[in-house]
Design a protein around this motif. Sequence first.
Motif, PDB file in Angstrom:
ATOM      1  N   GLY A 194       0.838  -1.195   0.000  1.00 31.69           N
ATOM      2  CA  GLY A 194       0.000   0.000   0.000  1.00 31.69           C
ATOM      3  C   GLY A 194       0.868   1.238   0.000  1.00 31.69           C
ATOM      4  N   GLU A 198      -1.243   5.881  -4.071  1.00 29.01           N
ATOM      5  CA  GLU A 198      -1.862   4.858  -4.905  1.00 29.01           C
ATOM      6  C   GLU A 198      -3.151   4.380  -4.233  1.00 29.01           C
ATOM      7  OE1 GLU A 198       0.802   1.744  -5.958  1.00 29.01           O
ATOM      8  OE2 GLU A 198       2.340   3.098  -6.749  1.00 29.01           O
ATOM      9  N   LEU A 200      -4.864   1.526  -4.327  1.00 29.73           N
ATOM     10  CA  LEU A 200      -5.042   0.130  -3.932  1.00 29.73           C
ATOM     11  C   LEU A 200      -4.136  -0.270  -2.777  1.00 29.73           C
ATOM     12  CD1 LEU A 200      -5.427  -1.864  -7.286  1.00 29.73           C
ATOM     13  CD2 LEU A 200      -7.192  -1.290  -5.615  1.00 29.73           C
ATOM     14  N   SER A 202      -3.208  -4.005  -0.931  1.00 25.74           N
ATOM     15  CA  SER A 202      -3.371  -5.439  -1.165  1.00 25.74           C
ATOM     16  C   SER A 202      -2.745  -6.230  -0.034  1.00 25.74           C
ATOM     17  CB  SER A 202      -2.721  -5.854  -2.495  1.00 25.74           C
ATOM     18  OG  SER A 202      -3.301  -5.143  -3.573  1.00 25.74           O
ATOM     19  N   HIS A 228      -7.996  -6.967  -2.060  1.00 26.97           N
ATOM     20  CA  HIS A 228      -7.696  -5.614  -2.522  1.00 26.97           C
ATOM     21  C   HIS A 228      -8.688  -4.642  -1.880  1.00 26.97           C
ATOM     22  CE1 HIS A 228      -4.872  -7.065  -5.485  1.00 26.97           C
ATOM     23  NE2 HIS A 228      -5.798  -7.841  -6.034  1.00 26.97           N
ATOM     24  N   TYR A 229      -8.157  -3.525  -1.437  1.00 26.21           N
ATOM     25  CA  TYR A 229      -8.998  -2.440  -0.921  1.00 26.21           C
ATOM     26  C   TYR A 229      -8.749  -1.209  -1.774  1.00 26.21           C
ATOM     27  CZ  TYR A 229     -10.678   1.352   2.076  1.00 26.21           C
ATOM     28  OH  TYR A 229     -11.324   2.460   2.567  1.00 26.21           O
ATOM     29  N   ASP A 230      -9.829  -0.698  -2.374  1.00 27.80           N
ATOM     30  CA  ASP A 230      -9.736   0.491  -3.216  1.00 27.80           C
ATOM     31  C   ASP A 230     -10.245   1.686  -2.417  1.00 27.80           C
ATOM     32  OD1 ASP A 230      -9.953   2.510  -5.170  1.00 27.80           O
ATOM     33  OD2 ASP A 230     -10.263   1.023  -6.749  1.00 27.80           O
ATOM     34  N   SER A 231      -9.375   2.639  -2.153  1.00 29.98           N
ATOM     35  CA  SER A 231      -9.751   3.797  -1.342  1.00 29.98           C
ATOM     36  C   SER A 231     -10.779   4.682  -2.032  1.00 29.98           C
ATOM     37  CB  SER A 231      -8.504   4.618  -1.005  1.00 29.98           C
ATOM     38  OG  SER A 231      -7.879   5.096  -2.187  1.00 29.98           O
ATOM     39  N   GLN A 237     -12.216  -6.589  -1.779  1.00 28.57           N
ATOM     40  CA  GLN A 237     -12.501  -7.598  -2.794  1.00 28.57           C
ATOM     41  C   GLN A 237     -11.485  -8.722  -2.663  1.00 28.57           C
ATOM     42  OE1 GLN A 237     -12.152  -6.246  -6.840  1.00 28.57           O
ATOM     43  NE2 GLN A 237     -13.233  -8.029  -7.679  1.00 28.57           N
ATOM     44  N   GLU A 264       1.255   0.762 -14.206  1.00 33.12           N
ATOM     45  CA  GLU A 264       1.649  -0.040 -13.049  1.00 33.12           C
ATOM     46  C   GLU A 264       3.125  -0.413 -13.111  1.00 33.12           C
ATOM     47  OE1 GLU A 264      -2.478  -2.443 -12.032  1.00 33.12           O
ATOM     48  OE2 GLU A 264      -1.215  -3.143 -13.693  1.00 33.12           O
TER      49      GLU A 264
END
Length: 337
Positions: A194, A198, A200, A202, A228-231, A237, A264
């Motif tokens: 993290g 960015e 994401l 993970s 995965h955590y999307d801010s 997810q 990426e």
Amino acid sequence: MKNMENESNIHLLEHFLQGKASIQEVRFLLTRLDNPAQWDNWMKDKWDQADNEVDPRVDRKMYEDILKKTSRGRDYFATFRRFWNVAAAILILFLLSVTVYLLKDRQDRTSFEDMVVTVDKGQKASVTLPDGTLVWINSASSLRYGKNFSASGRNVTLEGEAYFEVARNPEAPFTVTVGDVSVTALGTAFNVKGYPGEPLVSAFLIEGSIEVCSPYEHLFVQPNEVVHYDSRDRYLQKMRVDDIRTITAWRENQFVLDDHNLLEITNLLSRLYNVTFQFTDESLKNYQYTGTLGNTSLQSILQILSLTSPLSYQIQDSIIILSENKQAIKQYSTVIK
């Protein structure tokens, strides 16, 4: 009421001069001394309240003392007031110095309590925590933990990416905090990523079990699963990973790409080689790559990318300028062999 307050201030001052004042009393006295007019008013009140009749012997003694201390008796009171103002100012500076020292001492103790391991761009590091946990820290990352790490709870804060092999201790769960996400384990191996800036975060589990928590939900993770955590949408997810090398290969200085886009990849290369990328065309960021790159130079990686996609590059000091190769056929999905 006013007299009681004045007497209290004098009592505090005497306490301080005797070295008996507490920290709270010093702070209170400091606020009082910060207004010298208040002390002048107290002196005036005391002067006005004095008896009009003075014993002749005392009067004569005072007169002789005044003549010894000043050439003009009428200036004695003004001299005394100046002396008091100077003394009060010196005392204020002293108390300020004590306060600054106490604050600095507190900051020094705080900095001593926190251990921070920082890894610069282009570098990697490993560290063994006080409880025996092994941590491998990737480029452009930092790990922070407190002095009482193993006693009151095993909590660390991560910015960037790290791989953890946690020493088992059922009495003290091990928790990694990355932004809004926390990853908790008892004894296990997992990778957390993290980077600031960015969206994401993970968490990938190699063995054991972990719990991943966001402000709104939590998930339990099994081996070979990644969360995965999307801010941006604040959702967790979870999915299964077939090739774990895509996540852990960085420890062996390899790059395993699985439909990674060029943005990426350049973010990764920027951290590993301490360079900056510039795109002349935003569409270049969507180029997709799959394959494995071994431990090699940045120049070699750029050559491979340009040979397998319509991409050209220019190197200007530590800045890499990426542009579209007009002579090549556009391919948005390329396999590196």
